[in-house]
Write an enzyme that holds these catalytic residues in place. Structure first.
Site, PDB file in Angstrom:
ATOM      1  N   LYS A 161       1.113  -1.056  -0.060  1.00  0.00           N
ATOM      2  CA  LYS A 161       0.138   0.225   0.324  1.00  0.00           C
ATOM      3  C   LYS A 161       1.172   1.239  -0.027  1.00  0.00           C
ATOM      4  O   LYS A 161       1.073   0.768   0.629  1.00  0.00           O
ATOM      5  CB  LYS A 161      -1.006   0.295   1.303  1.00  0.00           C
ATOM      6  CG  LYS A 161      -1.609   1.336   1.316  1.00  0.00           C
ATOM      7  CD  LYS A 161      -2.693   1.560   2.438  1.00  0.00           C
ATOM      8  CE  LYS A 161      -3.321   2.167   2.632  1.00  0.00           C
ATOM      9  NZ  LYS A 161      -4.047   3.182   4.136  1.00  0.00           N
ATOM     10  N   GLY A 210      -8.193   9.301   8.630  1.00  0.00           N
ATOM     11  CA  GLY A 210      -8.750   8.740  10.090  1.00  0.00           C
ATOM     12  C   GLY A 210     -10.069  10.138  10.609  1.00  0.00           C
ATOM     13  O   GLY A 210      -9.833  10.115  11.754  1.00  0.00           O
ATOM     14  N   ALA A 246      -9.184   5.666   3.478  1.00  0.00           N
ATOM     15  CA  ALA A 246      -8.930   7.194   4.184  1.00  0.00           C
ATOM     16  C   ALA A 246     -10.957   7.033   4.074  1.00  0.00           C
ATOM     17  O   ALA A 246     -11.178   7.351   3.297  1.00  0.00           O
ATOM     18  CB  ALA A 246      -8.726   7.433   3.805  1.00  0.00           C
ATOM     19  N   GLY A 247     -10.695   7.976   5.480  1.00  0.00           N
ATOM     20  CA  GLY A 247     -11.745   8.511   5.357  1.00  0.00           C
ATOM     21  C   GLY A 247     -13.146   8.005   5.750  1.00  0.00           C
ATOM     22  O   GLY A 247     -14.174   9.090   6.307  1.00  0.00           O
ATOM     23  N   ASN A 249     -10.239   1.462   9.168  1.00  0.00           N
ATOM     24  CA  ASN A 249      -8.994   1.089   9.920  1.00  0.00           C
ATOM     25  C   ASN A 249      -9.814   1.892  11.495  1.00  0.00           C
ATOM     26  O   ASN A 249     -10.673   1.319  12.158  1.00  0.00           O
ATOM     27  CB  ASN A 249      -8.093   1.939   9.902  1.00  0.00           C
ATOM     28  CG  ASN A 249      -6.797   1.140  10.941  1.00  0.00           C
ATOM     29  OD1 ASN A 249      -5.568   1.262  11.163  1.00  0.00           O
ATOM     30  ND2 ASN A 249      -6.853   1.018  11.917  1.00  0.00           N
TER      31      ASN A 249
END
Lengths: 67, 258
Positions: free
Chosen positions: B97, B158, B185-186, B207
């Site tokens: 990644k 995040g 992401a996001g 995550n």
């Protein structure tokens, strides 16, 4: 003697010391670390041939959680 | 429902990050509840006197999922290439990644360094998963560089803001119909994951939304269901929106007689 930087530390080593010798002196199994010298990746099987020089910057990396 | 990436067929479209969980035990339970087959990991510079490693690593390996190491923290192509090679040795995978950050506050990818690193890594045999913005031209350059899939952001890493620019994401899907696309992401809630899947995205990477939940294990399951539901909905065909009401109960024509 030569002076090298290992991550955030400075240390002295014998002339002719190899990256393999440096890694062997650490508190982790050699296979548990990845290494770079002066920003270039040095594969595990190349550490023995990698002779450190005065002023070299060695980085060791370990696996962590990540996103 | 399956997805093929880099020659690997995945039944789960849920990529899960492993950072920020309250404990290794919670992480393990969340991974299990998620049903994920791709989990992200990282590398960090070793600090003298650092804590015990190995246990987590063993657990991750034992999960049987595909590992997707990242190059988090890199700001130049050179750094990212070096870290990727370390990760390949350490984790025994050619998947990477690729993250090359260009701004400290938004962690927005640097497209120039990203493309350069992607080209070098792809030519070195890596399967590059580039974390990129939703800019179509940058995405095309990444494909030119040898990437076979793309991971555009939904919002800054995040931040949990959801899909800030669904129009751009829709454009990407439309212009790159054959490229696996993963929103990375996001994503802040299962609703955001549904949104991504309903746009036709192939998978999502989550995550923080799981790790920071009061109950990460339950949230992992919630995302699993949401992602499956969103994908099923997309494949089933979502009805077209109408400007005005359209009566559901027929008063004319030939309705089915019950």
């Amino acid at each position: 003697m030569i002076s090298i930087r290992l991550n955030q530390d400075s240390l002295q080593m014998q002339d002719g010391a190899t990256l393999a010798a440096l890694v062997a002196s650490l508190d982790k199994p050699p296979a548990a670390l990845a290494t770079a010298v002066n920003g270039d990746f040095i594969a595990r099987e190349q550490r023995e041939q990698c002779v450190l020089r005065d002023g070299d910057f060695v980085m060791t990396f370990e696996p962590i959680t990540g996103g | 429902m399956s997805l093929t990436i880099g020659g690997v067929t995945l039944e789960s479209r849920f990529f899960l990050g492993t950072a920020g969980y309250p404990s290794p035990a919670v992480l393990r339970d969340a991974v299990r509840a998620s049903g994920t087959q791709v989990i992200t990991v990282g590398l960090r510079r070793q600090l003298s006197g650092g804590g015990e490693a190995g246990e987590f690593f063993k657990f991750i390996r034992d999960m049987g999922a595909h590992l997707l190491p990242n190059t988090a923290g890199c700001t130049t192509a050179r750094e990212a290439v070096t870290l990727a090679r370390m990760a390949r040795e350490m984790f025994g995978t050619n998947w990477i990644k690729l993250e090359v950050v260009g701004d400290d506050y938004t962690l927005q990818p640097d497209p120039f360094e990203l493309v350069q690193a992607a080209r070098e890594l792809a030519s070195d045999g890596f399967e590059v998963f580039p974390y990129c913005t939703d800019d179509l031209v940058t995405c095309n350059r990444l494909l030119d560089a040898g990437c076979r899939l793309l991971m555009p952001w939904g919002a800054p890493i995040g931040s949990g803001q959801g899909l800030l620019n669904p129009t751009a994401l829709r454009t990407l899907r439309s212009r790159l119909p054959d490229i696996p696309l993963v929103v990375d992401a996001g994503i802040g809630s299962p609703r955001d994951a549904v949104h991504a899947m309903e746009l036709g995205y192939d998978a999502v990477l989550v995550n923080s939304a799981v790790a920071l939940a009061h109950d990460p294990t339950a949230m992992a399951r919630a995302f699993r269901l949401a992602i499956e539901g969103g994908r099923l909905g997309y494949e089933a065909g979502i009805m077209a929106k109408q400007e005005m009401a359209v009566a559901t109960t027929p008063v004319t024509g030939r309705p089915f007689v019950l």
